[in-house]
Each structure stands twice: as C-alpha cells, then as structure tokens.
Design an enzyme around this catalytic site. Structure first.
Site, short mmCIF file in Angstrom:
data_model
loop_
_atom_site.label_atom_id
_atom_site.label_comp_id
_atom_site.label_asym_id
_atom_site.label_seq_id
_atom_site.Cartn_x
_atom_site.Cartn_y
_atom_site.Cartn_z
N ASP A 1 0.82 -1.15 -0.03
CA ASP A 1 0.15 0.08 0.01
C ASP A 1 0.79 1.29 -0.15
OD1 ASP A 1 -2.14 -1.80 2.16
OD2 ASP A 1 -2.70 -0.94 0.15
N ASP B 1 -10.58 -5.00 -1.03
CA ASP B 1 -9.49 -4.42 0.20
C ASP B 1 -10.25 -3.66 1.15
OD1 ASP B 1 -6.49 -2.45 -0.37
OD2 ASP B 1 -7.46 -3.48 1.35
#
Ligand code: DX5
Length: 223
Positions: free
Chosen positions: A34, A174
């Site tokens: 990320d 997610d």
C-alpha cells in the site's frame, strides 16, 4: 479460484522480509504493497524503496496499490522497482485511460481501484483493458477498519459488467476482510481478497490465517 493477498501495511516492519516469506510459504501468490502519499489519503506509508527491497527476496507477485495523486508521476519508479501489478485509483487522475496505457507500456499488469463512493460505471471506458478491478470495502488510508456492507452491491455490479462483456479479469476487494466478511464478498463476485489485519494480526499465524480465510470461502465461488 479464490486468492488471498496479504497487505504488508499490517505486517511487523521489524520482520517484514521474514513475514513476506511466511506468506509465500503459506501458498499465497502475491502480497499487496500500500503506497500512500499523505495527499490522496490521510496517511503516508512507503514507496518504491519498499518494493525494491522485497523484489530480490521473493518470487511472489508484488501488487502495488497506489493511493497517490497524480499516479502518473509514480508509475515508472514503481514499475522499475519491481512491481508486477500496479493498481491506481480512478479518483486520482483525470487521465485514467492514459495512466493504464502507461502501466502496460512498462510491461506491467494494470488494475483500477474504486473508493466506496465511486460507482462501477466509472470503469466502463477502461474495463476491457484491465487485468484487475479493486473494489475498496473501506475508505482507503488505514488498516483495521470496519467493512462497508453497501460495497457488496458494487462487487456484484463489477462482476456483472465483466460477465456482460465476456471478461474474466480479477475482482479484488480490500478493507475489513475477515472470516465474517470473506464469504460475503466471494458470494458477491470477488475472487481476490486483500487482508492485512486478518492475516498479520491473527493468533493463528500467517499460514493459519490464510487457510482460515480460504476455508471460510470454500463453500462459495464467485458467480
Ligand atoms: C486501506 C488499506 C487497507 C489494507 C488492509 O487503504 O489498503 O485496506 O490494505 O486493511 P485490513 O487490515 O482492513 O485488512
């Protein structure tokens, strides 16, 4: 086939390499990295250097989730660092088609992510070019958040759009994915589940957590 994509955001950064290797041994095919810029999302994490350091360590697919704006400024360095898939946010650029072309020109797989407030129809002009759609099931920026139930309808819409076009690209989700929400998202049409907290903070360890998530989804297949 359902896949689990551990998000290293929730890993122990004192043992990051070790935990990525544990995830590899657990049988996953990728980890998600990320990348956050503190502007597109209210958090800063890591950039190309994290990908570069992991690349020689593992054969896993490295999936870079760019929560940055404009993504065009970072695609090249992320690709050169060794990412296999680069996911950009639809909301982060007015030139989504060109950014997807840029990813492909660098020989990488392209994904587009949608925030919870962004409808599936925003993908209609690029869907045929993608290898992955990421439906955010939390507002991006942090791990450990609560799953947003209304995103289930969007997962179904994205999968339906693909089926209408005869496309079989990955539908990834997610945020807040755990033993309770995993079966729900698979039933709605997701086949790749990003999980940070549920994997790296599990008392069962990484391998045990991955297996538990897969078992929770075993009786469902995305339709
Ligand atoms: C949000 C992040 C998180 C992380 C997974 O921007 O992308 O979704 O990957 O978080 P949890 O801990 O909810 O699985």
């Amino acid at each position: 086939m359902i896949k689990i994509a551990p998000s290293i955001l929730s890993a122990d950064f004192m043992r990051l390499g070790e935990q990525v290797l544990e995830a590899e041994a657990a049988g996953v095919d990728r980890v998600q990295i990320d990348v956050m810029d503190g502007r597109f999302v209210p958090n800063i994490t890591f950039g190309a250097v994290a990908i570069k350091s992991l690349r020689p360590l593992t054969r896993l697919q490295l999936e870079a989730h760019l929560m940055v704006t404009p993504p065009e400024d970072f695609i090249k360095c992320i690709a050169e660092a060794g990412a296999d898939t680069i996911i950009i946010h639809q909301e982060a650029t007015p030139h989504l088609h060109r950014a997807v072309q840029q990813i492909h020109a660098l020989g990488k797989k392209a994904g587009v992510a949608l925030n919870p407030s962004s409808p599936a129809c925003l993908l209609s002009e690029v869907l045929d070019d993608l290898q992955l759609v990421l439906v955010m099931t939390v507002n991006p920026g942090f791990g450990g958040q609560e799953f947003i139930p209304r995103t289930l309808h969007k997962i179904r819409r994205v999968r339906d759009m693909m089926q209408e076009r005869g496309i079989n690209c990955e539908v990834e989700v997610d945020g807040g994915i755990n033993l309770h929400t995993a079966p729900q998202v698979v039933k709605a049409g997701a086949n790749v589940l990003v999980a940070g907290t549920a994997v790296f903070d599990s008392p069962d360890g990484i391998a045990g957590a991955v297996q538990a998530l897969l078992s929770a989804c075993a009786s469902f297949e995305p339709t």
